[in-house]
Scaffold this active site. Structure first.
Site, PDB file in Angstrom:
ATOM      1  N   CYS A 183       0.846  -1.198   0.000  1.00 21.55           N
ATOM      2  CA  CYS A 183       0.000   0.000   0.000  1.00 21.55           C
ATOM      3  C   CYS A 183       0.882   1.249   0.000  1.00 21.55           C
ATOM      4  CB  CYS A 183      -0.897  -0.049   1.235  1.00 21.55           C
ATOM      5  SG  CYS A 183      -1.552   1.542   1.743  1.00 21.55           S
ATOM      6  N   CYS A 188       2.688   1.178   5.871  1.00 20.49           N
ATOM      7  CA  CYS A 188       1.646   0.150   5.722  1.00 20.49           C
ATOM      8  C   CYS A 188       2.199  -1.017   4.918  1.00 20.49           C
ATOM      9  CB  CYS A 188       0.398   0.710   5.050  1.00 20.49           C
ATOM     10  SG  CYS A 188      -0.898  -0.541   4.899  1.00 20.49           S
ATOM     11  N   CYS A 227      17.764 -19.773 -16.564  1.00 17.96           N
ATOM     12  CA  CYS A 227      18.949 -19.974 -17.403  1.00 17.96           C
ATOM     13  C   CYS A 227      19.503 -18.590 -17.718  1.00 17.96           C
ATOM     14  CB  CYS A 227      18.576 -20.705 -18.684  1.00 17.96           C
ATOM     15  SG  CYS A 227      19.901 -20.673 -19.914  1.00 17.96           S
ATOM     16  N   CYS A 232      16.858 -16.525 -23.083  1.00 20.11           N
ATOM     17  CA  CYS A 232      16.347 -17.861 -22.801  1.00 20.11           C
ATOM     18  C   CYS A 232      15.245 -17.758 -21.740  1.00 20.11           C
ATOM     19  CB  CYS A 232      17.459 -18.775 -22.299  1.00 20.11           C
ATOM     20  SG  CYS A 232      16.855 -20.423 -21.876  1.00 20.11           S
ATOM     21  N   CYS A 254      20.935 -26.473 -20.165  1.00 18.59           N
ATOM     22  CA  CYS A 254      19.609 -25.957 -20.535  1.00 18.59           C
ATOM     23  C   CYS A 254      19.230 -26.468 -21.926  1.00 18.59           C
ATOM     24  CB  CYS A 254      19.633 -24.433 -20.514  1.00 18.59           C
ATOM     25  SG  CYS A 254      18.046 -23.700 -20.942  1.00 18.59           S
ATOM     26  N   CYS A 261      26.692 -23.254 -14.430  1.00 16.89           N
ATOM     27  CA  CYS A 261      26.762 -23.758 -13.064  1.00 16.89           C
ATOM     28  C   CYS A 261      25.512 -23.314 -12.322  1.00 16.89           C
ATOM     29  CB  CYS A 261      28.013 -23.221 -12.381  1.00 16.89           C
ATOM     30  SG  CYS A 261      28.006 -23.517 -10.606  1.00 16.89           S
ATOM     31  N   HIS A 269      32.112 -24.508 -15.241  1.00 17.98           N
ATOM     32  CA  HIS A 269      33.478 -24.358 -14.744  1.00 17.98           C
ATOM     33  C   HIS A 269      33.975 -25.626 -14.046  1.00 17.98           C
ATOM     34  CE1 HIS A 269      31.866 -23.762 -10.705  1.00 17.98           C
ATOM     35  NE2 HIS A 269      31.109 -22.771 -11.140  1.00 17.98           N
ATOM     36  N   CYS A 274      32.680 -23.401  -7.071  1.00 24.88           N
ATOM     37  CA  CYS A 274      32.278 -22.000  -7.277  1.00 24.88           C
ATOM     38  C   CYS A 274      33.173 -20.982  -6.576  1.00 24.88           C
ATOM     39  CB  CYS A 274      30.841 -21.781  -6.823  1.00 24.88           C
ATOM     40  SG  CYS A 274      29.649 -22.753  -7.719  1.00 24.88           S
ATOM     41  N   CYS A 314      45.897 -26.067 -31.618  1.00 21.96           N
ATOM     42  CA  CYS A 314      46.885 -27.030 -31.143  1.00 21.96           C
ATOM     43  C   CYS A 314      48.142 -26.350 -30.618  1.00 21.96           C
ATOM     44  CB  CYS A 314      47.263 -27.992 -32.271  1.00 21.96           C
ATOM     45  SG  CYS A 314      48.453 -29.221 -31.738  1.00 21.96           S
TER      46      CYS A 314
END
Ligand code: ZN
Ligand code: ZN
Ligand code: ZN
Ligand code: ZN
Lengths: 515, 153
Positions: A183, A188, A227, A232, A254, A261, A269, A274, A314
């Site tokens: 509100c 409120c 994702c 996406c 996905c 991750c 990774h 993480c 290479c």
């Protein structure tokens, strides 16, 4: 040492969830989310039903329609239990972050408190939302035109309808709020209910409003995430919780094709957890100047000093002039690579006597960082170059297809090889960030061997990629074999690191010094 | 310049004729009702006693749907005010989820005065000052008094 303690305490508190992680994720685990198992998920169930590697985590892809339906289903079930309208039930569920059990329990326990908390509190005001009044002054715009069309929700805080509309529109447009708009009165906490919102939101914003309502469902659930790929619309459901991220690297795939991750939304990774990724990325940003010279695309031949440019992915280089074969990463003789002498991936710590004073220590710590950064950056760069070559080759193959009798099926081996190279270099890249923070113990050597084996497999496949197109068909079987071998080495490495992480067998430096 | 809306005019006349205790509200520029100059006397029961702080209020074009932008123009040793050239203030009621179009500038002035009496150490902009406040009140009071005298508006 503060860091040691951190690590140990993290270990002990995580023990309770070990069983959870180790047992894998059964289908029952998803029940608490109220997904209709029977509808909509057949395709994904098939994918996740295939034999899982120990580094893989279970997950499901949700379409916008799945998300909509899951919300509706939950609202319908809960509204009968609570005896509330669908609108009120939706507000209550959003208030309880879609935790149905918790909501019902608390509601039964103290209905008034739950209603108050959700912004639906008992109200003595039964006046209609819209009223045309005379002698009214709006506290927002201070307008006192008479008569005036006014609006209020159940709390009875009444304002002119124009101010009310401006307010909710700004919330929807500027703050992406939908489900928890309060509100406009100071202090409120009553939430503007769905029905009122439908009335206040202008036609051109209703789509956005509904989209945001749907989003809160995903945003509110810890095991559901959007994702991160641009545009996406899918969400991914995965059971891995934030507190487990030191022990699992939850990579999900996905349906749009993006690997990421689930823990930190960063690109795939694996095998680095993480927190290491975050530290590493930050370090690389901070030290970007130091590391800049490394990413150069030209180097000198270690034998004849003529300039050599790297065109492909290479790392097995041959000097055009003197024919000397060397490794782009360590500049060492190539013939030693792939033998037991291979040492390209390992950083040789100098013995303690050499690094006694602070300056020598700091130099060694820089060298150590550059060793890992060099290889990290190089795989990233090589992956790009591999891809460039593949794109060129694919073009040529399409021409061949048009001219000769090569069928689409027959050139698929190139596509598989390219995908394997990309994926394996991505993994290799992160093994170097992983190794940078890895405290040496009896498992380190196994890790380095796995890293070396994957690296050799990748370079061998990458080398085939640089062959002239007309030779490619002859090499089909060889390439398919090498592709399969790369994928196999990657799985071995990832399973090994995943098992060790899960059992806290790896220890990581908490600082950047590696000493 | 856009004509000031009724709400801004009403709030300004209320704040300037009937300001919260120890405060004075005027316009920075007589022709612009959307930039206020607020003078706050340091509350008696605080290390800021005897000081006077100049605080700037800028009411955005979409005021009151967006909160006023409040900055300290007088340097102050306080954990909820940034110790830089901007002098940003962190007040709960100015945060987007707390500010309501029916909230008033007068309440903001009162809230700032309240912060001078009791800082919000749980949500600091200057972490070191907050830590010092909690752990070494004597040192904190000393420094706050020093600055109050030195930078008085
Ligand atoms: Zn109004
Ligand atoms: Zn209200
Ligand atoms: Zn996607
Ligand atoms: Zn992550």
């Amino acid at each position: 040492m503060e860091s040691e303690d951190d690590f140990n305490s993290a270990r002990s508190t995580d023990d309770e969830m070990m069983d959870d992680v180790e047992s894998g994720y059964s289908d029952d685990d998803f029940d608490d989310l109220e997904i209709g198992e029977e509808e909509g998920f057949d395709a994904h169930d098939k994918i996740t039903a295939t034999q899982k590697q120990s580094y893989e985590v279970e997950f499901k892809v949700w379409t916008p329609k799945d998300i909509d339906e899951a919300q509706l289903r939950l609202i319908n079930e809960v509204k009968d239990v609570l005896g509330q309208s669908p609108e009120a039930t939706a507000i209550l569920l959003r208030y309880s972050r879609w935790n149905r059990e918790k909501l019902i329990e608390q509601y039964m326990d103290n209905q008034a408190a739950v209603l108050e908390g959700a912004g639906l509190g008992e109200s003595n005001s039964t006046e209609a939302r819209v009223q045309t009044l005379t002698g009214f002054t709006c506290d927002i715009c201070c307008d006192d035109t008479s008569p005036m069309t006014t609006f209020a929700i159940k709390c009875g805080h009444r304002f002119c309808i124009d101010c009310y509309k401006t307010y909710v529109n700004a919330k929807v447009t500027d703050e992406a709020e939908a489900a928890r708009i309060k509100c406009p009165a100071d202090q409120c906490n009553r939430i503007v209910d769905n029905k009122s919102m439908e009335l206040l939101v202008p036609d051109n914003l209703t789509d956005r409003y509904h989209e945001l309502l749907v989003r809160t469902y995903v945003d509110d659930l810890e095991n559901l995430k959007w994702c991160p790929a641009p545009n996406c619309e899918f969400a991914i459901q995965c059971k891995v919780k934030a507190k487990e991220l030191k022990k699992v690297v939850p990579t999900v795939h996905c349906d749009c094709g993006h690997d990421f991750c689930f823990g930190c939304a960063y690109n795939d990774h694996l095998p680095a957890p993480c927190d290491l990724v975050k530290k590493w990325v930050k370090k690389c940003e901070d030290d970007s100047e130091t590391a800049n010279w490394i990413s150069a695309n030209t180097k000198e031949c270690p034998k004849c000093a003529s300039t050599i440019e790297k065109n492909g992915g290479c790392n097995h280089m041959t000097c055009r002039k003197c024919k000397h074969e060397f490794c782009w990463m360590c500049m060492g003789v190539w013939s030693e690579h792939g033998t037991s002498w291979y040492n390209c991936n390992r950083f040789e710590e100098k013995s303690g006597t050499e690094a006694r004073d602070a300056q020598a220590k700091s130099r060694q710590s820089l060298e150590r960082y550059l060793h890992y950064y060099n290889r990290y950056a190089n795989h990233e760069q090589s992956a790009k170059l591999d891809k460039d070559i593949y794109v060129k080759t694919e073009k040529k193959m399409t021409q061949l297809q048009n001219h000769a009798q090569l069928s689409w099926i027959e050139v698929q081996f190139l596509d598989s090889a390219s995908k394997a190279l990309q994926r394996c270099r991505q993994t290799l890249k992160w093994t170097y960030a992983f190794a940078f923070y890895l405290e040496r113990n009896n498992l380190t050597e196994i890790f380095e061997d796995n890293q070396k084996d994957l690296e050799m497999a990748v370079e061998n496949l990458s080398e085939l990629f640089e062959k002239p197109t007309d030779q490619l068909e002859k090499m089909k079987v060889e390439m398919m074999d090498k592709t399969a071998y790369c994928n196999k080495r990657r799985i071995i490495l990832l399973n090994d690191t995943a098992d060790n992480l899960r059992k806290s067998r790896h220890a990581f430096w908490s600082n950047d010094l590696g000493a | 310049m856009a004509a000031p809306n009724k709400r801004v005019l009403k709030e300004f006349s209320d704040c300037s004729t009937n300001p919260p205790p120890g405060c004075k509200v005027s316009l920075v520029d007589e022709a612009n009702f959307k930039e206020w100059n607020v003078l706050i006397d340091g509350p008696a029961n605080s290390p800021y006693a005897g000081g006077r702080f100049k605080v700037n209020f800028v009411l955005p074009d979409d005021y009151p749907f967006k909160p006023p932008v409040v900055t300290f123009k007088t340097k102050i040793y306080h954990c909820n005010v940034t110790n830089d050239a901007t002098g940003s203030v962190c007040i709960a009621m100015l945060k987007p989820d707390a500010w309501k179009p029916a909230s008033m500038c007068k309440q903001v002035i009162e809230a700032i005065r309240g912060l001078l009496i009791v800082p919000n150490v749980d949500d600091p902009l200057e972490l070191e000052i907050a830590t010092q406040y909690k752990e070494n009140r004597v040192e904190f009071d000393k420094k706050a008094k020093e600055w109050t005298k030195k930078y008085r508006a």
